[in-house]
Design an enzyme around this catalytic site. Sequence first.
Site, PDB file in Angstrom:
ATOM      1  N   CYS A 111       1.394  -0.383  17.797  1.00 53.48           N
ATOM      2  CA  CYS A 111       1.915   0.775  16.880  1.00 53.48           C
ATOM      3  C   CYS A 111       1.548   2.029  17.310  1.00 53.48           C
ATOM      4  O   CYS A 111       2.267   2.969  16.678  1.00 53.48           O
ATOM      5  CB  CYS A 111       1.342   0.529  15.447  1.00 53.48           C
ATOM      6  SG  CYS A 111       1.561  -1.190  14.607  1.00 53.48           S
ATOM      7  N   HIS A 247       2.497   6.446  11.786  1.00 51.29           N
ATOM      8  CA  HIS A 247       2.896   5.190  11.544  1.00 51.29           C
ATOM      9  C   HIS A 247       3.081   4.651  10.231  1.00 51.29           C
ATOM     10  O   HIS A 247       2.088   4.807   9.437  1.00 51.29           O
ATOM     11  CB  HIS A 247       1.948   4.522  12.486  1.00 51.29           C
ATOM     12  CG  HIS A 247       2.080   2.827  12.438  1.00 51.29           C
ATOM     13  ND1 HIS A 247       3.266   2.276  12.494  1.00 51.29           N
ATOM     14  CD2 HIS A 247       1.262   1.862  12.148  1.00 51.29           C
ATOM     15  CE1 HIS A 247       3.103   0.924  12.290  1.00 51.29           C
ATOM     16  NE2 HIS A 247       1.981   0.628  12.133  1.00 51.29           N
ATOM     17  N   ASN A 277       7.273  -2.040   8.209  1.00 52.86           N
ATOM     18  CA  ASN A 277       6.345  -1.604   9.480  1.00 52.86           C
ATOM     19  C   ASN A 277       7.250  -1.804  10.770  1.00 52.86           C
ATOM     20  O   ASN A 277       7.543  -2.950  10.904  1.00 52.86           O
ATOM     21  CB  ASN A 277       5.115  -2.301   9.394  1.00 52.86           C
ATOM     22  CG  ASN A 277       4.115  -2.038  10.302  1.00 52.86           C
ATOM     23  OD1 ASN A 277       4.452  -1.402  11.472  1.00 52.86           O
ATOM     24  ND2 ASN A 277       2.840  -2.183  10.200  1.00 52.86           N
TER      25      ASN A 277
HETATM   26  N1  ACO Z   1       3.242 -12.430  -1.871  1.00 53.15           N
HETATM   27  C1  ACO Z   1       2.181 -12.926  -2.659  1.00 53.15           C
HETATM   28  N2  ACO Z   1       1.115 -13.005  -2.815  1.00 53.15           N
HETATM   29  C2  ACO Z   1       0.732 -12.675  -1.343  1.00 53.15           C
HETATM   30  C3  ACO Z   1       1.381 -12.514  -0.418  1.00 53.15           C
HETATM   31  C4  ACO Z   1       2.686 -12.338  -0.489  1.00 53.15           C
HETATM   32  N3  ACO Z   1       3.577 -11.900   0.238  1.00 53.15           N
HETATM   33  N4  ACO Z   1       0.632 -12.316   0.557  1.00 53.15           N
HETATM   34  C5  ACO Z   1      -0.668 -12.455   0.266  1.00 53.15           C
HETATM   35  N5  ACO Z   1      -0.819 -12.993  -1.073  1.00 53.15           N
HETATM   36  C6  ACO Z   1      -1.776 -13.484  -1.936  1.00 53.15           C
HETATM   37  C7  ACO Z   1      -2.743 -13.966  -1.085  1.00 53.15           C
HETATM   38  O1  ACO Z   1      -2.444 -15.154  -0.625  1.00 53.15           O
HETATM   39  C8  ACO Z   1      -4.148 -13.614  -2.042  1.00 53.15           C
HETATM   40  O2  ACO Z   1      -3.895 -14.801  -3.008  1.00 53.15           O
HETATM   41  P1  ACO Z   1      -5.282 -15.373  -3.623  1.00 53.15           P
HETATM   42  O3  ACO Z   1      -6.189 -14.307  -4.220  1.00 53.15           O
HETATM   43  O4  ACO Z   1      -4.868 -16.300  -4.605  1.00 53.15           O
HETATM   44  O5  ACO Z   1      -6.030 -15.972  -2.370  1.00 53.15           O
HETATM   45  C9  ACO Z   1      -3.752 -12.360  -2.587  1.00 53.15           C
HETATM   46  O6  ACO Z   1      -2.316 -12.077  -2.523  1.00 53.15           O
HETATM   47  C10 ACO Z   1      -4.422 -11.419  -1.929  1.00 53.15           C
HETATM   48  O7  ACO Z   1      -4.301 -11.344  -0.584  1.00 53.15           O
HETATM   49  P2  ACO Z   1      -4.986 -10.208   0.367  1.00 53.15           P
HETATM   50  O8  ACO Z   1      -4.622 -10.849   1.798  1.00 53.15           O
HETATM   51  O9  ACO Z   1      -6.512 -10.275   0.124  1.00 53.15           O
HETATM   52  O10 ACO Z   1      -4.141  -9.061  -0.273  1.00 53.15           O
HETATM   53  P3  ACO Z   1      -4.330  -7.501   0.079  1.00 53.15           P
HETATM   54  O11 ACO Z   1      -4.673  -6.949  -1.313  1.00 53.15           O
HETATM   55  O12 ACO Z   1      -5.427  -7.178   1.064  1.00 53.15           O
HETATM   56  O13 ACO Z   1      -3.242  -7.133   0.606  1.00 53.15           O
HETATM   57  C11 ACO Z   1      -2.246  -6.209   2.792  1.00 53.15           C
HETATM   58  C12 ACO Z   1      -2.692  -7.365   1.862  1.00 53.15           C
HETATM   59  C13 ACO Z   1      -1.078  -5.489   1.994  1.00 53.15           C
HETATM   60  C14 ACO Z   1      -1.830  -6.520   4.228  1.00 53.15           C
HETATM   61  C15 ACO Z   1      -3.524  -5.227   2.696  1.00 53.15           C
HETATM   62  O14 ACO Z   1      -4.593  -6.064   3.306  1.00 53.15           O
HETATM   63  C16 ACO Z   1      -3.315  -4.062   3.545  1.00 53.15           C
HETATM   64  O15 ACO Z   1      -2.692  -3.065   3.010  1.00 53.15           O
HETATM   65  N6  ACO Z   1      -3.757  -4.171   4.727  1.00 53.15           N
HETATM   66  C17 ACO Z   1      -3.468  -2.906   5.490  1.00 53.15           C
HETATM   67  C18 ACO Z   1      -3.202  -3.315   6.854  1.00 53.15           C
HETATM   68  C19 ACO Z   1      -1.435  -3.319   7.037  1.00 53.15           C
HETATM   69  O16 ACO Z   1      -0.839  -2.397   6.232  1.00 53.15           O
HETATM   70  N7  ACO Z   1      -1.206  -3.868   8.281  1.00 53.15           N
HETATM   71  C20 ACO Z   1       0.088  -3.966   8.745  1.00 53.15           C
HETATM   72  C21 ACO Z   1       0.317  -4.120  10.100  1.00 53.15           C
HETATM   73  S1  ACO Z   1      -0.857  -3.375  11.116  1.00 53.15           S
HETATM   74  C22 ACO Z   1      -0.488  -2.134  11.523  1.00 53.15           C
HETATM   75  O17 ACO Z   1       0.537  -1.596  11.579  1.00 53.15           O
HETATM   76  C23 ACO Z   1      -1.738  -1.039  11.903  1.00 53.15           C
END
Ligand code: ACO
Length: 320
Positions: A111, A247, A277
Amino acid sequence: MTTRIIGTGSYLPKAVVTNDDLAKIMDTSDEWIRTRTGICERHLVTEETTTSMCIEAAKRALENAGISGEEIDLIIVGTVSGDNMTPSTACEVQAAIGAAKAVAFDMNAACAGFIFALNTAHAYFQAGIYKTALILGAETLSKIMDWNDRSTCVLFGDGAGAAVVRADESGLLAFEQGCDGSKAHVLLGKSRGNNNPLVSTDTSLDYVHMDGQEVYKFAVSTVPASVQRVLEKANVSIDEISYFALHQANIRILQSVAKRLKVSEDKFPISLDHCGNLSAASVPVLLDEMNQKGMLKKGGKIVLSGFGAGLTWGTVLLEW
Ligand code: ACO
């Protein structure tokens, strides 16, 4: 001698896929995706390729700069999803835009790829080697995502962005870039194994795996510190910055960076709502949208920052 951006261009695939469209093919919802990421829809390739999107973005950037391909000395494409192992995407762009004298190569900094490409062109300019470069960030992320993993595939899109840059007396004021390979495991996309019968390894292709919470922590701690260091290098105060073009990984990352820098969120333009993204393409696509909207005024100062797999990050302070 420094580096000035003299033209921008971008290309997004024709097919638009909304969160509701995804909810029809996997267990997800518009509400989950929108509230956790800010993403509403993304463009995904059907007929387009990383190369074809690059060529279109490059042509638009050349047109915006008012120059021809023949004037380009250097082409760098930041990508983790080129179409071929060889030739490089950059060599294919070189042929398509008639940049016969240009040196062309791809660069993998995930990225941060566009920022690393910009800084590399800048280093060539400072060394007096080249004068005009075409830099791109382009991704077909839909082909390297695991469409059985709803926690990653909903986050990404496809697209390409380009900028024509030239050696000039003003423009890039300061930059930094960095890497932390010790945390590579938090965002991984492994390559094909070795097919040599003497060394039997698994030759199946892998997809991207991400520890989202670790990536989030990395981004919200690294980016504000990097922005502050770049501003200090140039002795520019944060109030002088018109926009922070970051980004586009996640709206919550942008909000957290704004809060940590004590800057209004209004100064953080958004494209992730309609692009998702785009990895290396994120920053140049956003920059081109800002340029098309007339947001970039001559003499205005903007910060660009990319951060992602590797881990890698790069920040640039520019005077437009
Ligand atoms: N739809 C519905 N539910 C989902 C989805 C989806 N697409 N994906 C995951 N879930 C569920 C999971 O199964 C989990 O369920 P559970 O609690 O029953 O086990 C629940 O949602 C929470 O999952 P987490 O992975 O803990 O979700 P989180 O709140 O951390 O959000 C996210 C995930 C949005 C990716 C978050 O971690 C984040 O913002 N990370 C930042 C990293 C990022 O944005 N990366 C992008 C690429 S990297 C880059 O470009 C630098």
